[in-house]
Design a protein around this motif. Structure first.
Motif, mmCIF file in Angstrom:
data_model
loop_
_atom_site.group_PDB
_atom_site.id
_atom_site.type_symbol
_atom_site.label_atom_id
_atom_site.label_comp_id
_atom_site.label_asym_id
_atom_site.label_seq_id
_atom_site.Cartn_x
_atom_site.Cartn_y
_atom_site.Cartn_z
ATOM 1 N N ASN A 43 44.194 12.955 15.825
ATOM 2 C CA ASN A 43 42.996 13.755 15.921
ATOM 3 C C ASN A 43 42.490 12.298 14.762
ATOM 4 O OD1 ASN A 43 41.276 15.018 14.360
ATOM 5 N ND2 ASN A 43 42.650 16.729 13.094
ATOM 6 N N THR A 44 41.396 11.897 14.744
ATOM 7 C CA THR A 44 40.881 10.694 14.281
ATOM 8 C C THR A 44 40.125 11.458 12.726
ATOM 9 O OG1 THR A 44 39.095 10.192 15.299
ATOM 10 C CG2 THR A 44 41.099 9.032 15.374
ATOM 11 N N GLY A 45 39.865 12.889 12.639
ATOM 12 C CA GLY A 45 38.774 13.896 11.825
ATOM 13 C C GLY A 45 39.514 15.056 10.866
ATOM 14 N N GLU A 46 38.875 15.473 10.377
ATOM 15 C CA GLU A 46 39.396 16.567 10.117
ATOM 16 C C GLU A 46 40.681 17.703 10.555
ATOM 17 O OE1 GLU A 46 36.205 20.269 11.162
ATOM 18 O OE2 GLU A 46 35.787 19.386 8.505
ATOM 19 N N ALA A 47 41.284 18.893 9.731
ATOM 20 C CA ALA A 47 42.852 19.378 10.598
ATOM 21 C C ALA A 47 41.534 19.758 11.506
ATOM 22 C CB ALA A 47 42.944 20.256 9.532
ATOM 23 N N LYS A 48 42.479 19.921 13.269
ATOM 24 C CA LYS A 48 41.441 20.908 14.571
ATOM 25 C C LYS A 48 42.556 21.462 14.900
ATOM 26 C CE LYS A 48 38.457 17.537 14.865
ATOM 27 N NZ LYS A 48 37.906 16.188 13.869
ATOM 28 N N THR A 49 42.086 21.670 15.889
ATOM 29 C CA THR A 49 43.188 22.619 16.636
ATOM 30 C C THR A 49 42.558 22.828 18.070
ATOM 31 O OG1 THR A 49 43.405 24.880 15.780
ATOM 32 C CG2 THR A 49 44.128 25.006 17.293
ATOM 33 N N PHE A 50 43.242 22.678 18.616
ATOM 34 C CA PHE A 50 43.090 22.299 20.877
ATOM 35 C C PHE A 50 43.716 22.972 21.564
ATOM 36 C CE2 PHE A 50 43.100 18.131 17.937
ATOM 37 C CZ PHE A 50 41.764 17.846 18.130
ATOM 38 N N GLU A 51 43.213 23.743 22.169
ATOM 39 C CA GLU A 51 43.699 23.400 23.646
ATOM 40 C C GLU A 51 43.518 23.108 24.984
ATOM 41 O OE1 GLU A 51 43.109 28.098 25.758
ATOM 42 O OE2 GLU A 51 41.622 26.606 25.676
ATOM 43 N N ALA A 52 44.872 22.981 25.850
ATOM 44 C CA ALA A 52 44.652 21.768 26.937
ATOM 45 C C ALA A 52 44.917 22.759 28.309
ATOM 46 C CB ALA A 52 46.125 20.861 26.936
ATOM 47 N N ARG A 53 44.208 22.316 29.509
ATOM 48 C CA ARG A 53 44.005 22.950 30.549
ATOM 49 C C ARG A 53 43.753 22.072 31.771
ATOM 50 N NH1 ARG A 53 37.988 24.847 31.070
ATOM 51 N NH2 ARG A 53 37.493 23.447 29.782
ATOM 52 N N ALA A 54 44.302 22.837 32.206
ATOM 53 C CA ALA A 54 44.280 21.541 33.747
ATOM 54 C C ALA A 54 43.541 22.714 35.296
ATOM 55 C CB ALA A 54 44.816 20.976 34.556
ATOM 56 N N MET A 55 41.958 21.960 35.859
ATOM 57 C CA MET A 55 41.794 22.567 36.341
ATOM 58 C C MET A 55 41.376 21.884 37.975
ATOM 59 S SD MET A 55 40.329 25.059 34.418
ATOM 60 C CE MET A 55 38.704 25.852 35.286
ATOM 61 N N SER A 56 41.060 22.482 39.391
ATOM 62 C CA SER A 56 41.557 21.672 39.998
ATOM 63 C C SER A 56 39.866 20.926 40.253
ATOM 64 C CB SER A 56 41.352 23.238 41.544
ATOM 65 O OG SER A 56 40.014 23.715 41.336
ATOM 66 N N TYR A 66 35.028 23.494 38.504
ATOM 67 C CA TYR A 66 36.542 23.252 38.601
ATOM 68 C C TYR A 66 36.481 25.358 38.547
ATOM 69 C CZ TYR A 66 34.850 19.096 36.159
ATOM 70 O OH TYR A 66 34.389 18.584 35.996
ATOM 71 N N ALA A 67 38.157 25.183 39.022
ATOM 72 C CA ALA A 67 38.449 26.702 39.142
ATOM 73 C C ALA A 67 39.956 26.192 38.695
ATOM 74 C CB ALA A 67 38.430 26.624 40.777
ATOM 75 N N GLN A 68 40.263 27.403 38.238
ATOM 76 C CA GLN A 68 41.714 27.497 37.033
ATOM 77 C C GLN A 68 42.347 27.482 38.628
ATOM 78 O OE1 GLN A 68 41.990 31.987 36.284
ATOM 79 N NE2 GLN A 68 41.083 31.064 33.675
ATOM 80 N N THR A 69 43.962 26.554 37.827
ATOM 81 C CA THR A 69 45.051 26.501 39.408
ATOM 82 C C THR A 69 46.411 26.536 38.191
ATOM 83 O OG1 THR A 69 45.402 24.500 40.246
ATOM 84 C CG2 THR A 69 44.685 23.601 38.739
ATOM 85 N N ASP A 70 47.773 26.600 38.992
ATOM 86 C CA ASP A 70 49.335 26.979 38.842
ATOM 87 C C ASP A 70 48.940 25.609 39.762
ATOM 88 O OD1 ASP A 70 48.685 29.100 37.265
ATOM 89 O OD2 ASP A 70 49.228 30.059 39.178
ATOM 90 N N ASP A 71 48.181 24.328 39.556
ATOM 91 C CA ASP A 71 48.863 22.885 40.410
ATOM 92 C C ASP A 71 49.446 22.134 39.709
ATOM 93 O OD1 ASP A 71 48.122 24.081 43.497
ATOM 94 O OD2 ASP A 71 46.360 22.517 43.260
ATOM 95 N N VAL A 72 48.858 22.192 38.321
ATOM 96 C CA VAL A 72 49.260 21.467 37.378
ATOM 97 C C VAL A 72 50.046 21.710 35.978
ATOM 98 C CG1 VAL A 72 48.445 20.133 35.846
ATOM 99 C CG2 VAL A 72 47.939 19.652 38.283
ATOM 100 N N LEU A 73 51.156 21.593 35.351
ATOM 101 C CA LEU A 73 51.964 22.063 34.143
ATOM 102 C C LEU A 73 51.493 21.696 33.385
ATOM 103 C CD1 LEU A 73 54.674 23.904 35.863
ATOM 104 C CD2 LEU A 73 52.470 25.068 35.244
#
Length: 230
Positions: A43-56, A66-73
């Motif tokens: 993070n190079t700017g002001e404080a931020k909240t992030f979410e990470a998600r994997a999609m096929s 893209y579609a939701q997947t459980d292949d990648v955690l």
């Protein structure tokens, strides 16, 4: 003799490694027998909240889906970073390797913290997408295969590139040339063409060159050429 060259559209868009106020490395993740990898978010700017998600990830010509997947955690899937802070996101394959390459994207999204969300307001947030590829069980594929064709009709160049290999192709450059006039057109690209996908495009191209012309596409897994038909 070459008189004028004009291209009205670029062939693809590059996915940047930096967004407004944060950066992600590496540019792509490749998983093999070890089945694990990681991304680093800074993070190079002001404080931020992030979410990470994997999609096929699937492709049809230039359209990605893209579609939701459980292949990648991923871990963690949500985190908050102060200015200058760094977070490592662990990547774990949650399926066995098989004979095919599988493509995904990891999205790193900036999300509004709950206390920042106000009724009847909209805050513009930023998202970045990092390609993730799972190699075939036989191992990484060094050389690609593709079928390439090009047709010049009424000053429009019609191209078609089909990925017939076992791994994705990352494009680097398209070049149109003539034996007599030399290089007529050079277009950089950072597009991915997934296995089995056919990339098509029509591009207005105004020039005059004596003799035959050739289209060449340079990728990370080889160079492919085709005569330009008229």
């Amino acid at each position: 003799m070459l008189r004028t060259v004009c291209l009205w559209a670029s062939l693809l868009i590059c996915c940047a490694a930096q967004a407004d106020g944060f950066a992600v490395v590496p540019l792509r993740v490749e998983l093999g027998p070890g089945r694990t990898g990681s991304l680093t978010v800074t993070n190079t700017g002001e404080a931020k909240t992030f979410e990470a998600r994997a999609m096929s990830w699937k492709q049809e010509n230039r359209n990605d889906s893209y579609a939701q997947t459980d292949d990648v955690l991923l871990a963690p899937t949500t985190f908050r970073l102060e200015k200058g802070a760094v977070q490592v996101v662990r990547v774990q394959l949650n399926r066995p390797q098989d004979a095919a390459e599988h493509a995904y994207r990891i999205f790193i999204d900036e999300v509004a913290a709950a206390q920042e969300v106000r009724p009847n307001t909209l805050k513009t947030l930023v998202s970045m997408a990092v390609p993730l590829f799972v190699a075939p069980s036989s191992g990484p594929v060094a050389k690609g295969d593709a079928a390439l064709s090009a047709l010049l009709e009424n000053d429009v160049l019609k191209i078609e590139l089909r990925n017939t290999g076992k791994a994705n192709l990352k494009l680097r450059e398209w070049v149109v040339s003539s034996a007599k006039a030399g290089e007529l057109l050079k277009v950089p690209s950072a597009a991915y063409v997934l296995v089995g996908n056919t990339l098509k495009g029509d591009y207005p191209l105004k020039f005059q060159a004596d003799g035959p012309m050739k289209l060449k596409v340079i990728t990370d897994r080889g160079t492919f050429s085709a005569d330009v038909k008229r």
